[in-house]
Design a protein around this motif. Structure first.
Motif, PDB file in Angstrom:
ATOM      1  N   MET A 197       0.831  -1.214   0.000  1.00 51.22           N
ATOM      2  CA  MET A 197       0.000   0.000   0.000  1.00 51.22           C
ATOM      3  C   MET A 197       0.862   1.260   0.000  1.00 51.22           C
ATOM      4  O   MET A 197       0.566   2.218  -0.713  1.00 51.22           O
ATOM      5  CB  MET A 197      -0.949   0.002   1.199  1.00 51.22           C
ATOM      6  N   GLN A 198       1.931   1.259   0.781  1.00 49.56           N
ATOM      7  CA  GLN A 198       2.836   2.421   0.814  1.00 49.56           C
ATOM      8  C   GLN A 198       3.370   2.712  -0.582  1.00 49.56           C
ATOM      9  O   GLN A 198       3.337   3.853  -1.042  1.00 49.56           O
ATOM     10  CB  GLN A 198       4.012   2.163   1.764  1.00 49.56           C
ATOM     11  N   ASP A 199       3.854   1.675  -1.234  1.00 56.15           N
ATOM     12  CA  ASP A 199       4.424   1.847  -2.579  1.00 56.15           C
ATOM     13  C   ASP A 199       3.384   2.357  -3.567  1.00 56.15           C
ATOM     14  O   ASP A 199       3.642   3.288  -4.341  1.00 56.15           O
ATOM     15  CB  ASP A 199       5.021   0.533  -3.094  1.00 56.15           C
ATOM     16  N   GLU A 200       2.227   1.741  -3.573  1.00 56.68           N
ATOM     17  CA  GLU A 200       1.200   2.112  -4.559  1.00 56.68           C
ATOM     18  C   GLU A 200       0.639   3.512  -4.299  1.00 56.68           C
ATOM     19  O   GLU A 200       0.401   4.271  -5.238  1.00 56.68           O
ATOM     20  CB  GLU A 200       0.079   1.064  -4.592  1.00 56.68           C
ATOM     21  N   LEU A 201       0.440   3.882  -3.050  1.00 48.38           N
ATOM     22  CA  LEU A 201      -0.028   5.241  -2.746  1.00 48.38           C
ATOM     23  C   LEU A 201       1.024   6.275  -3.135  1.00 48.38           C
ATOM     24  O   LEU A 201       0.703   7.331  -3.672  1.00 48.38           O
ATOM     25  CB  LEU A 201      -0.394   5.374  -1.264  1.00 48.38           C
ATOM     26  N   ALA A 202       2.295   5.960  -2.895  1.00 48.54           N
ATOM     27  CA  ALA A 202       3.387   6.863  -3.285  1.00 48.54           C
ATOM     28  C   ALA A 202       3.463   7.009  -4.802  1.00 48.54           C
ATOM     29  O   ALA A 202       3.970   8.014  -5.299  1.00 48.54           O
ATOM     30  CB  ALA A 202       4.721   6.357  -2.733  1.00 48.54           C
ATOM     31  N   ASN A 203       2.942   6.025  -5.536  1.00 47.83           N
ATOM     32  CA  ASN A 203       2.880   6.102  -7.001  1.00 47.83           C
ATOM     33  C   ASN A 203       1.588   6.743  -7.497  1.00 47.83           C
ATOM     34  O   ASN A 203       1.315   6.751  -8.694  1.00 47.83           O
ATOM     35  CB  ASN A 203       3.027   4.701  -7.612  1.00 47.83           C
ATOM     36  N   LYS A 212     -14.789  -4.935  -0.427  1.00 45.97           N
ATOM     37  CA  LYS A 212     -15.790  -4.534   0.556  1.00 45.97           C
ATOM     38  C   LYS A 212     -15.221  -3.671   1.678  1.00 45.97           C
ATOM     39  O   LYS A 212     -15.955  -3.003   2.384  1.00 45.97           O
ATOM     40  CB  LYS A 212     -16.468  -5.763   1.132  1.00 45.97           C
ATOM     41  N   LEU A 213     -13.907  -3.696   1.841  1.00 50.71           N
ATOM     42  CA  LEU A 213     -13.278  -2.869   2.866  1.00 50.71           C
ATOM     43  C   LEU A 213     -13.342  -1.387   2.491  1.00 50.71           C
ATOM     44  O   LEU A 213     -13.537  -0.533   3.344  1.00 50.71           O
ATOM     45  CB  LEU A 213     -11.821  -3.289   3.070  1.00 50.71           C
ATOM     46  N   GLY A 214     -13.194  -1.082   1.214  1.00 49.92           N
ATOM     47  CA  GLY A 214     -13.244   0.300   0.757  1.00 49.92           C
ATOM     48  C   GLY A 214     -12.014   0.655  -0.058  1.00 49.92           C
ATOM     49  O   GLY A 214     -11.283  -0.220  -0.508  1.00 49.92           O
ATOM     50  N   SER A 215     -11.778   1.956  -0.211  1.00 54.97           N
ATOM     51  CA  SER A 215     -10.672   2.443  -1.036  1.00 54.97           C
ATOM     52  C   SER A 215      -9.812   3.424  -0.259  1.00 54.97           C
ATOM     53  O   SER A 215     -10.314   4.216   0.540  1.00 54.97           O
ATOM     54  CB  SER A 215     -11.211   3.161  -2.275  1.00 54.97           C
ATOM     55  N   PHE A 216      -8.520   3.351  -0.542  1.00 52.53           N
ATOM     56  CA  PHE A 216      -7.557   4.313  -0.023  1.00 52.53           C
ATOM     57  C   PHE A 216      -7.007   5.061  -1.233  1.00 52.53           C
ATOM     58  O   PHE A 216      -6.721   4.455  -2.261  1.00 52.53           O
ATOM     59  CB  PHE A 216      -6.401   3.589   0.684  1.00 52.53           C
ATOM     60  N   TYR A 217      -6.873   6.375  -1.111  1.00 52.49           N
ATOM     61  CA  TYR A 217      -6.369   7.140  -2.245  1.00 52.49           C
ATOM     62  C   TYR A 217      -5.625   8.378  -1.762  1.00 52.49           C
ATOM     63  O   TYR A 217      -5.961   8.968  -0.740  1.00 52.49           O
ATOM     64  CB  TYR A 217      -7.510   7.516  -3.204  1.00 52.49           C
ATOM     65  N   PRO A 218      -4.587   8.772  -2.520  1.00 50.66           N
ATOM     66  CA  PRO A 218      -3.816   9.947  -2.126  1.00 50.66           C
ATOM     67  C   PRO A 218      -4.537  11.240  -2.501  1.00 50.66           C
ATOM     68  O   PRO A 218      -5.308  11.277  -3.463  1.00 50.66           O
ATOM     69  CB  PRO A 218      -2.517   9.799  -2.918  1.00 50.66           C
ATOM     70  N   SER A 219      -4.304  12.284  -1.715  1.00 50.42           N
ATOM     71  CA  SER A 219      -4.822  13.613  -2.060  1.00 50.42           C
ATOM     72  C   SER A 219      -3.770  14.646  -1.674  1.00 50.42           C
ATOM     73  O   SER A 219      -2.862  14.367  -0.895  1.00 50.42           O
ATOM     74  CB  SER A 219      -6.153  13.895  -1.365  1.00 50.42           C
ATOM     75  N   LEU A 220      -3.906  15.832  -2.251  1.00 52.42           N
ATOM     76  CA  LEU A 220      -2.931  16.898  -2.048  1.00 52.42           C
ATOM     77  C   LEU A 220      -3.593  18.151  -1.491  1.00 52.42           C
ATOM     78  O   LEU A 220      -4.757  18.416  -1.763  1.00 52.42           O
ATOM     79  CB  LEU A 220      -2.256  17.263  -3.378  1.00 52.42           C
ATOM     80  N   SER A 221      -2.816  18.918  -0.783  1.00 50.39           N
ATOM     81  CA  SER A 221      -3.210  20.253  -0.349  1.00 50.39           C
ATOM     82  C   SER A 221      -2.173  21.201  -0.937  1.00 50.39           C
ATOM     83  O   SER A 221      -0.969  20.969  -0.786  1.00 50.39           O
ATOM     84  CB  SER A 221      -3.205  20.334   1.178  1.00 50.39           C
TER      85      SER A 221
END
Length: 140
Positions: A76-82, A90-99
């Motif tokens: 997850m760390q690698d894919e989010l950093a990409n 069913k657990l849901g989604s994790f996604y990166p966002s920026l400010s």
């Protein structure tokens, strides 16, 4: 072994809450203060706790489950950093966002205008469903 909805509901306790007083945002001197419910976090569950619970419903050993959880965290760390969205069914989604700071013209924007990155989580339907049927109890 999968828990049935009936068995699962036996383990569900009410969500405890406490009341907090808040002022109206953007109003000089706070305007009219009102009381709102706020979740009272009744402890926490660690990875160790989760692993032990999962072990009860799985043929996998504690070490195997822990290994999968650690591997999942690394991937997850690698894919989010990409910049990838991680969809976990069913657990849901994790996604990166920026400010970022705004600029008048697009050509004036550089990566230096990005203040921070974070991870957002969007729960899956089953998690949302269980919270929609939650009961509540005021913390005493």
């Amino acid at each position: 072994m999968q828990m049935t909805a009936e068995i699962q509901k036996k383990f569900i306790m009410p969500i405890k809450y406490k009341l907090i007083e808040k002022s109206q945002p953007g109003v000089v001197n706070g305007g009219t203060k009102k009381w709102y419910a706020n979740v009272y976090n009744d402890g926490e569950v660690t990875i160790d706790d989760l692993v032990k619970q999962i072990e009860k419903f799985s043929a996998l050993s504690e070490a195997d489950i822990r290994g999968v959880v650690i591997a999942l965290e690394n991937v997850m760390q690698d894919e989010l950093a990409n910049g990838k969205i991680i969809r976990m069914d069913k657990l849901g989604s994790f996604y990166p966002s920026l400010s970022s700071e705004g600029v008048v013209k697009p050509e004036d924007f550089t990566a230096a205008n990005i203040k921070s990155a974070k991870v957002n989580y969007r729960p899956g339907k089953r998690i949302l469903d269980i919270l929609s049927t939650a009961t509540f109890k005021k913390k005493e």
